[in-house]
Design a protein around this motif. Structure first.
Motif, PDB file in Angstrom:
ATOM      1  N   LYS A  38     -21.174  25.376   0.529  1.00 44.35           N
ATOM      2  CA  LYS A  38     -20.115  25.012   1.543  1.00 44.35           C
ATOM      3  C   LYS A  38     -18.437  24.902   0.896  1.00 44.35           C
ATOM      4  O   LYS A  38     -18.189  24.352   0.075  1.00 44.35           O
ATOM      5  CB  LYS A  38     -20.428  23.726   2.078  1.00 44.35           C
ATOM      6  N   ARG A  43     -14.708  23.690   8.509  1.00 49.91           N
ATOM      7  CA  ARG A  43     -15.989  23.735   8.920  1.00 49.91           C
ATOM      8  C   ARG A  43     -16.808  24.730   8.668  1.00 49.91           C
ATOM      9  O   ARG A  43     -18.138  24.596   8.559  1.00 49.91           O
ATOM     10  CB  ARG A  43     -15.777  23.431  10.211  1.00 49.91           C
ATOM     11  N   THR A  44     -16.099  25.914   9.065  1.00 55.59           N
ATOM     12  CA  THR A  44     -17.175  27.149   8.563  1.00 55.59           C
ATOM     13  C   THR A  44     -17.218  27.881   7.497  1.00 55.59           C
ATOM     14  O   THR A  44     -17.770  28.926   7.168  1.00 55.59           O
ATOM     15  CB  THR A  44     -16.696  28.151   9.967  1.00 55.59           C
ATOM     16  N   HIS A  76     -27.838  25.352   9.096  1.00 57.56           N
ATOM     17  CA  HIS A  76     -26.719  26.213   9.303  1.00 57.56           C
ATOM     18  C   HIS A  76     -25.766  25.735  10.358  1.00 57.56           C
ATOM     19  O   HIS A  76     -24.700  25.650  10.185  1.00 57.56           O
ATOM     20  CB  HIS A  76     -27.171  27.773   9.586  1.00 57.56           C
ATOM     21  N   ARG A  77     -26.265  25.169  11.530  1.00 56.95           N
ATOM     22  CA  ARG A  77     -25.757  24.801  12.616  1.00 56.95           C
ATOM     23  C   ARG A  77     -25.018  23.365  12.324  1.00 56.95           C
ATOM     24  O   ARG A  77     -23.931  23.154  12.686  1.00 56.95           O
ATOM     25  CB  ARG A  77     -26.775  24.672  13.964  1.00 56.95           C
ATOM     26  N   GLN A  80     -21.867  23.721   9.930  1.00 53.51           N
ATOM     27  CA  GLN A  80     -20.678  24.395  10.764  1.00 53.51           C
ATOM     28  C   GLN A  80     -19.815  23.322  11.519  1.00 53.51           C
ATOM     29  O   GLN A  80     -18.775  23.563  11.959  1.00 53.51           O
ATOM     30  CB  GLN A  80     -21.273  25.419  11.547  1.00 53.51           C
ATOM     31  N   THR A  81     -20.376  22.117  11.743  1.00 53.13           N
ATOM     32  CA  THR A  81     -19.758  21.114  12.349  1.00 53.13           C
ATOM     33  C   THR A  81     -19.089  19.893  11.278  1.00 53.13           C
ATOM     34  O   THR A  81     -18.553  18.964  12.000  1.00 53.13           O
ATOM     35  CB  THR A  81     -20.475  20.473  13.158  1.00 53.13           C
TER      36      THR A  81
END
Length: 93
Positions: A38, A43-44, A76-77, A80-81
């Motif tokens: 990460k 975030r992404t 994964h979802r 991303q936040t």
């Protein structure tokens, strides 16, 4: 009679092989021999690193058991936040 046995065998193969093929169709986050990392501070951002190597500067490992494996899976979802610091701690933007 012979043709019906062939059709039956083909139908049995489809029933057993279809679930296996469906699993393989999901897109993996990283290739074999790599693990996801990460990006710090956004975030992404993410990348993949060869197993056995440390993450490059500006990236951290995901917590054990919370690594995304497939695109759009639960982790994964989730990641991303989130924004993390250089220690992998979730921080506010």
């Amino acid at each position: 009679m012979h043709a019906s046995r062939i059709r039956f065998a083909a139908a049995v193969m489809v029933v057993f092989l279809l679930p296996i093929a469906a699993c393989d169709m999901r897109e993996r986050v990283c290739r074999d021999g790599e693990y996801p990392v990460k990006a710090v501070g956004n975030r992404t951002g993410a990348a993949c690193v060869a197993k056995g190597l440390e993450p490059p500067a500006g990236y951290v490992r995901y917590p054990s058991g919370q690594e995304p494996v497939h695109v759009d899976d639960e982790w994964h979802r989730y990641w991303q936040t989130k924004v993390v610091d250089e220690h992998g701690n979730v921080v506010s933007e």
